[in-house]
Design a protein around this motif. Sequence first.
Motif, PDB file in Angstrom:
ATOM      1  N   CYS A  17     -30.517  66.269  18.789  1.00 41.07           N
ATOM      2  CA  CYS A  17     -31.730  65.556  19.198  1.00 41.07           C
ATOM      3  C   CYS A  17     -31.377  64.227  19.857  1.00 41.07           C
ATOM      4  O   CYS A  17     -32.033  63.828  20.817  1.00 41.07           O
ATOM      5  N   ARG A  18     -30.358  63.562  19.344  1.00 33.81           N
ATOM      6  CA  ARG A  18     -29.956  62.287  19.948  1.00 33.81           C
ATOM      7  C   ARG A  18     -29.396  62.495  21.345  1.00 33.81           C
ATOM      8  O   ARG A  18     -29.561  61.657  22.221  1.00 33.81           O
ATOM      9  N   GLU A  19     -28.734  63.620  21.552  1.00 37.43           N
ATOM     10  CA  GLU A  19     -28.075  63.854  22.848  1.00 37.43           C
ATOM     11  C   GLU A  19     -29.023  64.334  23.941  1.00 37.43           C
ATOM     12  O   GLU A  19     -28.777  64.108  25.114  1.00 37.43           O
ATOM     13  N   LEU A  20     -30.088  65.014  23.552  1.00 38.26           N
ATOM     14  CA  LEU A  20     -30.978  65.585  24.565  1.00 38.26           C
ATOM     15  C   LEU A  20     -31.736  64.492  25.311  1.00 38.26           C
ATOM     16  O   LEU A  20     -32.203  63.525  24.714  1.00 38.26           O
ATOM     17  N   SER A  21     -31.847  64.667  26.623  1.00 40.86           N
ATOM     18  CA  SER A  21     -32.551  63.688  27.449  1.00 40.86           C
ATOM     19  C   SER A  21     -33.632  64.373  28.280  1.00 40.86           C
ATOM     20  O   SER A  21     -33.484  65.530  28.698  1.00 40.86           O
ATOM     21  N   ALA A  22     -34.699  63.628  28.542  1.00 44.35           N
ATOM     22  CA  ALA A  22     -35.793  64.136  29.375  1.00 44.35           C
ATOM     23  C   ALA A  22     -35.220  64.671  30.677  1.00 44.35           C
ATOM     24  O   ALA A  22     -34.402  64.023  31.323  1.00 44.35           O
ATOM     25  N   GLY A  41     -37.504  58.706  26.689  1.00 42.21           N
ATOM     26  CA  GLY A  41     -37.540  59.311  28.026  1.00 42.21           C
ATOM     27  C   GLY A  41     -38.727  60.262  28.161  1.00 42.21           C
ATOM     28  O   GLY A  41     -39.105  60.911  27.190  1.00 42.21           O
ATOM     29  N   ASP A  42     -39.298  60.313  29.362  1.00 42.66           N
ATOM     30  CA  ASP A  42     -40.486  61.140  29.601  1.00 42.66           C
ATOM     31  C   ASP A  42     -40.385  61.757  30.994  1.00 42.66           C
ATOM     32  O   ASP A  42     -40.529  61.061  32.004  1.00 42.66           O
ATOM     33  N   LEU A  43     -40.112  63.059  31.041  1.00 40.21           N
ATOM     34  CA  LEU A  43     -39.926  63.730  32.332  1.00 40.21           C
ATOM     35  C   LEU A  43     -41.179  63.655  33.209  1.00 40.21           C
ATOM     36  O   LEU A  43     -41.081  63.462  34.421  1.00 40.21           O
ATOM     37  N   HIS A 100     -38.517  59.308  14.639  1.00 45.76           N
ATOM     38  CA  HIS A 100     -37.909  60.326  13.767  1.00 45.76           C
ATOM     39  C   HIS A 100     -36.839  61.157  14.466  1.00 45.76           C
ATOM     40  O   HIS A 100     -36.438  62.199  13.945  1.00 45.76           O
ATOM     41  N   ASN A 101     -36.404  60.729  15.645  1.00 43.86           N
ATOM     42  CA  ASN A 101     -35.357  61.447  16.371  1.00 43.86           C
ATOM     43  C   ASN A 101     -35.714  62.924  16.551  1.00 43.86           C
ATOM     44  O   ASN A 101     -34.949  63.815  16.206  1.00 43.86           O
ATOM     45  N   ALA A 102     -36.892  63.156  17.088  1.00 45.30           N
ATOM     46  CA  ALA A 102     -37.353  64.532  17.349  1.00 45.30           C
ATOM     47  C   ALA A 102     -37.303  64.789  18.856  1.00 45.30           C
ATOM     48  O   ALA A 102     -36.745  63.989  19.613  1.00 45.30           O
ATOM     49  N   VAL A 103     -37.877  65.913  19.292  1.00 47.99           N
ATOM     50  CA  VAL A 103     -37.841  66.232  20.725  1.00 47.99           C
ATOM     51  C   VAL A 103     -39.028  67.123  21.088  1.00 47.99           C
ATOM     52  O   VAL A 103     -39.454  67.963  20.287  1.00 47.99           O
ATOM     53  N   TYR A 104     -39.589  66.877  22.278  1.00 46.04           N
ATOM     54  CA  TYR A 104     -40.683  67.714  22.782  1.00 46.04           C
ATOM     55  C   TYR A 104     -40.184  68.472  24.001  1.00 46.04           C
ATOM     56  O   TYR A 104     -39.749  67.884  24.980  1.00 46.04           O
ATOM     57  N   PHE A 105     -40.230  69.797  23.884  1.00 54.10           N
ATOM     58  CA  PHE A 105     -39.790  70.674  24.973  1.00 54.10           C
ATOM     59  C   PHE A 105     -40.998  71.208  25.742  1.00 54.10           C
ATOM     60  O   PHE A 105     -42.008  71.564  25.142  1.00 54.10           O
TER      61      PHE A 105
END
Lengths: 283, 197
Positions: free
Chosen positions: B16-21, B172-174, B118-123
């Motif tokens: 989760c920390r590594e993933l970027s928008a 980050g927000d694509l 919370h160090n989450a991610v939205y795909f």
Amino acid sequence: MAGLREISCRVVSKTVRDLFIEVNYRLGDDVLDALQHAVDTEDSELGRYALERIIENAEIAGRESLPLCQDTGLAVVFVEVGQDVHVVDGDLYEAIQEGVREAYSHGFLRKSVCDPLSRENTSDNTPAVIHADIVKGNKIRIVAMPKGGGSENMSSSVVLLPSDGIEGIKQHVVDMVAKAGPNPCPPVIVGVGIGGSLEMSALLSKKALLRPVGEPNKGDDRLSTMESEILKEVNSLGTGPQGYGGRTTALAVHIEMMPCHIASLPVSVNIQCHVARHGETII
Amino acid sequence: MKDIRKIHTPLADEICRELSAGDAVTLSGTILTGRDVAHRRLFDAGTRGEALPVDLRGMVMFYAAPTPARPGRIIGSIGPTTSMRMDRYTPKLIELGLKGMIGKGRRSFEVRESIKEHNAVYFGAIGGVAALMSRRVRSAEVVAFPELGPEAMMRLEVVDFPLVVINDSKGGDLYEDAVSRRGDARRPSENTPIEML
């Protein structure tokens, strides 16, 4: 002169049923051509990636008889009844509803219709929204259009000031597409209805979506010019396929118009996602 | 696409920390499905401190309700619905351990903040490619709220789900990037309500 002709409700039901199943599985060639053209012109890598998956999806859906999208839509039916037709074996409206019921059950389509307040599903995707017109002749023309919720949610009807004029209309449409952003599953097709009454502008905006993708308005040069100008502006917003960025936010802008009251300028914008499904049969 | 990263559930903190928008990924493993009503029920139970019917820790939630499966098929066509309808419930579910969300469309400020905190991610899943995604589902079973029909919560085993990171844990927000990169100079009017973009 065409003679009086009897048409059975059973034929109407079967026609409606077959149309809704067919259009939910198979994307029209006009849409596929527009998508392929977009792949060739899109300069965003993520945008192209999305467009390629969309084309791949259409191949899989057609080959395996799977719905293109899980949202198989609210069933919208346009029916033109020739004035020399005598409908027999039942009630025309009920025959259309029965066709929808059978399509969504036998075609393994999702039932997406509910009570607006309790949100309880009606379980068979009825009632369909039916728009009926009386026309000349002794035939019935049926157009089936499953309409997805995500793109419909980004649509609107407003009444502008007459002084807003062409520029005001263009600005309003571009603003609507900008505000919709990624939500309606771009690339979209933008249907615009100008004039009439409030509800007629909405109906015109929906009928505009039935034109083959990218075919300009043939009746009025002012409208075909507005269509290409709005398309250019919309595709400069940056939203791109799925909002991932790029130049393909819309595949086309289609405008339909009719005269309105001297004090009014009704404008409706009906947004259609890239899974632009519709088909017709003439009985 | 040149670089498509393969990731798996449960989502590790490090991933989760590594993933970027803007990262394209394919996701494999176990995920849950849930939409409006399921979210409200999980939210209500979580708010009351009751046990949830599913363990959300490290989980990924797909906002989806498939078409009915034909006999002999694992699942019908399946794809994302508009995520904003889940926004009011999402921060609570993230608090309860939900690590990833799959949907389409913009998220609220509160959801984006919760993702960061919370160090989450939205795909984002591509809307309208539901036949393609259906073929990447290896098993499906209802795990809660069967009475909701297509909106019941399911547990899916998926292989190589094609996704794109929209909101990452660094803010980050694509979607924002897309319009700010291309849009500013060519936006047709200053009246375009920027706050709504």
